[in-house]
Design an enzyme around this catalytic site. Sequence first.
Site, PDB file in Angstrom:
ATOM      1  N   SER A 251     -14.421   8.935 -26.730  1.00 26.76           N
ATOM      2  CA  SER A 251     -13.678   7.509 -25.873  1.00 26.76           C
ATOM      3  C   SER A 251     -13.690   6.356 -25.890  1.00 26.76           C
ATOM      4  CB  SER A 251     -14.435   8.134 -24.296  1.00 26.76           C
ATOM      5  OG  SER A 251     -13.506   9.650 -23.935  1.00 26.76           O
ATOM      6  N   SER A 289      -9.301  11.424 -25.973  1.00 24.93           N
ATOM      7  CA  SER A 289     -10.092  10.665 -26.230  1.00 24.93           C
ATOM      8  C   SER A 289      -9.333   9.593 -25.100  1.00 24.93           C
ATOM      9  CB  SER A 289      -9.732   9.105 -27.236  1.00 24.93           C
ATOM     10  OG  SER A 289     -10.482   7.973 -27.047  1.00 24.93           O
ATOM     11  N   ASP A 291     -10.069   6.965 -22.349  1.00 21.21           N
ATOM     12  CA  ASP A 291     -10.096   5.931 -22.772  1.00 21.21           C
ATOM     13  C   ASP A 291      -9.924   4.806 -20.958  1.00 21.21           C
ATOM     14  OD1 ASP A 291     -10.345   6.065 -25.210  1.00 21.21           O
ATOM     15  OD2 ASP A 291      -7.915   6.319 -26.069  1.00 21.21           O
TER      16      ASP A 291
END
Length: 370
Positions: A251, A289, A291
Amino acid sequence: MRALLPLLLLLPGLLAAQEPPRPRARALGIAPGAYQPGPRDAITDVAGVRVGQVTVRLGDSVRTGITAILPHGGNLFLDRVPAAVHVGNGFGKLLGSTQVNELGELESPILLTCTLCVWKAADALVAWMLEQPGMEGVRSINPLVAETNDGTLNAIRSRPITPEQVRAALAAADTGAVAEGSVGAGTGTIAYSWKGGIGTASRKAGATEWTVGVLVQANHGGDLTILGIPVGRELGRSGITRGGARNGDGSIIIVVATDAPLSDRNLRRLAARAMLGLGRTGSSAQNGSGDYVIAFSTSPAVRRPRDARRLTPTELGNEEMNPLFQAAAEATEEAIYDALFTATTTEANGTRVEAIPLEDVRRILRKYGR
């Protein structure tokens, strides 16, 4: 002084084993983009922005912390700033984001921490806010708390963040230089399979009077690229696998500040451009992830007093956004490089994660003529 209040809970002798400070990207001649940085090359180049950090190291298993970002030195609940959250990939626990995007404003400091500490940090932040002058009778607060998962180097299930640590980070917040690398919320993070951390950078938006500043909590992966050069592949870490897990998972939290008078709509557009800077470093925002980009404006011209019945802001038009877009992408790219370059090798929780070897990075850049 750098805006870092260390809270080091260490075994005897562990402090002496820490590595000396490592250089930032610009000290290595890595200066992405066309625009110039501000005097600190940090998010605090945006007037009024404050950053405070607490680093938590406990025994041989806890490596985490708190990073607090305050858009101004007043009471954010009473004197709110326009803000927006852009979701690059929504595998995360960004507490408070829906109200920010619904109302287009930020009413609390921003906290960054570890995944399982989000709710403890939010509770401590709310308690701190309720104690501030002018908050009598307040019955609803929207704390904005973001996270990345540092559970490889950190005993994350212990949920080690305490109210005292949150308060210490808020108390430490100032407008000076920002500590980077393995500090605050970046203490236990990993980026591109090397040690990650906190990074920051800024840009003067071309010939305009405006500044854009960025701070990242880098805990993501992918195919590390520096100034267009496949450094990760040259170092034998191409982003395919690491320890049985896909290296692209992880992340990153990106916080974008500007003193340009922007509406929340144009702040959402500005936040989206930070993802371009992330992409330049080799991330494709893979499935696992989380983001996120949080963007806000500190301009007094667009402030939103809590009890205002009508708002008459003076904001930039769409045609004025291009230099700000460029500045956001450039500052994000450099902030990620700084997070990697300044982070130090960390061994904890039964795992050792190396800092990226800077001499090898120099060698690879020279090989490609940079």
